[in-house]
Motif scaffolding. Sequence first.
Motif, PDB file in Angstrom:
ATOM      1  N   THR A  17     -20.171  33.233 101.852  1.00  0.00           N
ATOM      2  CA  THR A  17     -19.065  32.951 100.934  1.00  0.00           C
ATOM      3  C   THR A  17     -17.750  33.554 101.428  1.00  0.00           C
ATOM      4  O   THR A  17     -16.680  32.950 101.276  1.00  0.00           O
ATOM      5  CB  THR A  17     -19.395  33.494  99.542  1.00  0.00           C
ATOM      6  OG1 THR A  17     -20.625  32.910  99.086  1.00  0.00           O
ATOM      7  CG2 THR A  17     -18.287  33.162  98.550  1.00  0.00           C
ATOM      8  N   GLU A  29     -14.677  27.042 109.087  1.00  0.00           N
ATOM      9  CA  GLU A  29     -16.084  27.352 108.820  1.00  0.00           C
ATOM     10  C   GLU A  29     -16.972  26.886 109.977  1.00  0.00           C
ATOM     11  O   GLU A  29     -17.931  27.580 110.347  1.00  0.00           O
ATOM     12  CB  GLU A  29     -16.509  26.681 107.509  1.00  0.00           C
ATOM     13  CG  GLU A  29     -15.845  27.286 106.279  1.00  0.00           C
ATOM     14  CD  GLU A  29     -15.839  26.351 105.081  1.00  0.00           C
ATOM     15  OE1 GLU A  29     -16.568  25.329 105.123  1.00  0.00           O
ATOM     16  OE2 GLU A  29     -15.082  26.616 104.126  1.00  0.00           O
ATOM     17  N   HIS A  78     -21.648  24.201 106.292  1.00  0.00           N
ATOM     18  CA  HIS A  78     -21.959  24.160 104.857  1.00  0.00           C
ATOM     19  C   HIS A  78     -22.829  25.341 104.420  1.00  0.00           C
ATOM     20  O   HIS A  78     -23.076  25.505 103.228  1.00  0.00           O
ATOM     21  CB  HIS A  78     -22.667  22.842 104.523  1.00  0.00           C
ATOM     22  CG  HIS A  78     -21.835  21.625 104.781  1.00  0.00           C
ATOM     23  ND1 HIS A  78     -20.649  21.381 104.132  1.00  0.00           N
ATOM     24  CD2 HIS A  78     -22.006  20.580 105.646  1.00  0.00           C
ATOM     25  CE1 HIS A  78     -20.134  20.242 104.561  1.00  0.00           C
ATOM     26  NE2 HIS A  78     -20.935  19.734 105.482  1.00  0.00           N
ATOM     27  N   HIS A  79     -23.271  26.158 105.374  1.00  0.00           N
ATOM     28  CA  HIS A  79     -24.182  27.254 105.046  1.00  0.00           C
ATOM     29  C   HIS A  79     -23.638  28.619 105.470  1.00  0.00           C
ATOM     30  O   HIS A  79     -24.405  29.578 105.567  1.00  0.00           O
ATOM     31  CB  HIS A  79     -25.540  27.012 105.721  1.00  0.00           C
ATOM     32  CG  HIS A  79     -26.114  25.661 105.433  1.00  0.00           C
ATOM     33  ND1 HIS A  79     -26.615  25.312 104.197  1.00  0.00           N
ATOM     34  CD2 HIS A  79     -26.231  24.545 106.219  1.00  0.00           C
ATOM     35  CE1 HIS A  79     -27.042  24.047 104.236  1.00  0.00           C
ATOM     36  NE2 HIS A  79     -26.817  23.563 105.444  1.00  0.00           N
ATOM     37  N   ALA A 135     -19.395  29.066 112.265  1.00  0.00           N
ATOM     38  CA  ALA A 135     -20.806  28.669 112.312  1.00  0.00           C
ATOM     39  C   ALA A 135     -21.294  28.421 113.728  1.00  0.00           C
ATOM     40  O   ALA A 135     -22.511  28.354 113.965  1.00  0.00           O
ATOM     41  CB  ALA A 135     -21.017  27.414 111.459  1.00  0.00           C
ATOM     42  N   GLU A 189     -22.770  20.632 110.099  1.00  0.00           N
ATOM     43  CA  GLU A 189     -23.881  20.934 109.190  1.00  0.00           C
ATOM     44  C   GLU A 189     -23.965  22.434 108.938  1.00  0.00           C
ATOM     45  O   GLU A 189     -24.132  22.883 107.796  1.00  0.00           O
ATOM     46  CB  GLU A 189     -25.192  20.421 109.789  1.00  0.00           C
ATOM     47  CG  GLU A 189     -26.444  20.807 108.997  1.00  0.00           C
ATOM     48  CD  GLU A 189     -26.440  20.277 107.572  1.00  0.00           C
ATOM     49  OE1 GLU A 189     -27.013  20.955 106.675  1.00  0.00           O
ATOM     50  OE2 GLU A 189     -25.866  19.203 107.336  1.00  0.00           O
ATOM     51  N   ALA A 190     -23.825  23.223 110.004  1.00  0.00           N
ATOM     52  CA  ALA A 190     -23.917  24.678 109.854  1.00  0.00           C
ATOM     53  C   ALA A 190     -22.769  25.224 109.007  1.00  0.00           C
ATOM     54  O   ALA A 190     -22.926  26.255 108.340  1.00  0.00           O
ATOM     55  CB  ALA A 190     -23.917  25.332 111.228  1.00  0.00           C
TER      56      ALA A 190
END
Length: 644
Positions: free
Chosen positions: A516, A407, A512-513, A411, A509-510
Amino acid sequence: MENYIVFLPLLGAFIAGLFGRFIGDRGAQVVTTGLLLVSAFLSILVFKDVALDGNSRSTDLFTWINSGDFILSWALNIDTLTAVMLIVVTVVSSMVHLYSVGYMSEDKSISRFFSYLSLFTFFMLMLVTSSNLVQMFFGWEGVGLASYLLIGFWYEKQSACAAAMKAFLVNRVADIGFALGIMGVYVLFGTVDFAAIFPQAEALSTAQITFLNFEGHALTIICLLLFIGAMGKSAQLGLHTWLPDAMEGPTPVSALIHAATMVTAGVFMLCRFSPVFEYAPFALEVVTYVGAATAFFAATIGLTQFDIKRVIAYSTCSQLGYMFFAIGVSAYGGAIFHLMTHAFFKALLFLGAGSVIHAMHHEQDMRKMGGIWKMIPATYLLMWVGSIALAGLPPFAGFFSKDLILEAAYAAHSTQGTFAFWAGTAAAFMTAFYSWRLLIMTFHGNPRADEHTMKGVHESPMTMMIPLLVLAFGAVFAGWLGYSYFVGDMRAEFWGEAIFVLEANDTVEAAHHVPTWVKLVPLIAAISGIVLAYVFYMFAPGLPAAFVRLVKPVHTFVYNKWMFDELYDFLFVQPARKLGRFLWKSGDGAVIDAYGPDGISALTRRLAGRASRLQSGYVYHYAFAMLIGVVALITWYIVTNAGV
């Protein structure tokens, strides 16, 4: 307390190595394993004090080098990054020690083996507690030396000696880069002490340096040199060839080297230098591409191997690729998180494989196994735990760390990040496939071993099973327990100043956003790999052979490890051998020996032979010689006194 953690293994190595014949094999086992268990317990206390309570510190032991203006102290630097590594190294090493009590019980050199294990652990602890680059290099080279001794432990086997030499030489090639990087750091920063280097990184972010008559960005050149050193220790693409051959060592050695210690040294070193790498974006880009390529490349080879330990070894190489491309996208916390979780489930898999090999009378070829899951159910269950964690299925440890890395790569929203995401996803599919291929070929189907071997299949003793249970606990719970601290909401307080990330590069941090679908794709890939493995090896066992025939050239290329060994043999080994033979025969033999010791000795023999002919044994020969001597003496006298 950290003094005891680092030096207790050295004490154990010293006692077992020098006094093994006096205390006996059992004494060597008790001393080394007991001291490692104490070290592991103290590491847990230090982890709570430093990582959780925030009490980082540096302990000076003595002044190591004092030369002019260059003063270097030997100190133990204990921050969160070090505390995590202390836990990983001491816990896995102590479990390997305990496991080895059972696994190596019939070996003829038990005290020597345990001495080497403890010495290896000491050098690794020196590496992760170092406060400067020279001290780190000491631990770095010490780990290389100890790995040489352990891989070649069964020195009576030619293959073990060759594997040990290969590991030593490949790492020496990489270490040239590391040594040059250390020199570059000193030239640029004027120091090798971490506490003095890192605060200067931003101010020197635009500095230039000349290297090999090329003037370039100083931090980029230094970081690339350090990365070359890391590539060797952590078996990245191009300098990976030593890692699979290291399987020639005893199985506990494979677990120690490939799970939590030697191969993770490169990951640790790059994370330690995060304050410098953050100002060298091109170097990070190179790290990303190399790591992603390694993850994919090693996974393809794992699909084709039949030696149970080699499959897991290439899995290690692939997982190290994940850690490196996590570093490349500035997800340092994710890299260390995966390092920690991987240590537990990969050590579990290696020691579980050792339990299978122990049960099968040292058979390692999966084609000669099968049908044994009911005979060794505990080992079978624990291998399932390790495989689920490796495949990244929730809620086991690998799911939390590997998915976070993928992820974070997505990101990053960069070309190299996107490449790493898809290469890592493909590797996740292949990882799941070869993990279940291993499980099915090893434990299921009809028995393929001979009748004598099948009658002797048995579960391992408790000294081997207890470490597996401890590691299985980590493989199940380490990801869930560590997520918030390593990469979650508490990561800033947890890491403190141990890891530095520029705000614009905060991919953790990115991560987590992300959408999906980014979170689901790796999981879908892993499940697909498992399903396909069942189809190929359980439901339609004729499919693998048919598929191999269909893609025979590709399979041969991958099975032969992408021909890297053959390429290096052609480019480096054969020319070096021919050059050596030329210098030996034409240089040393024809010139140095011919005109040196061999030539002088031959001349002496010839002169002595001729002189010996004068010793005929006849009196009249000696009388004639005496007459000639008298004539010569009189002649000399007359000539010299002629002018008087």
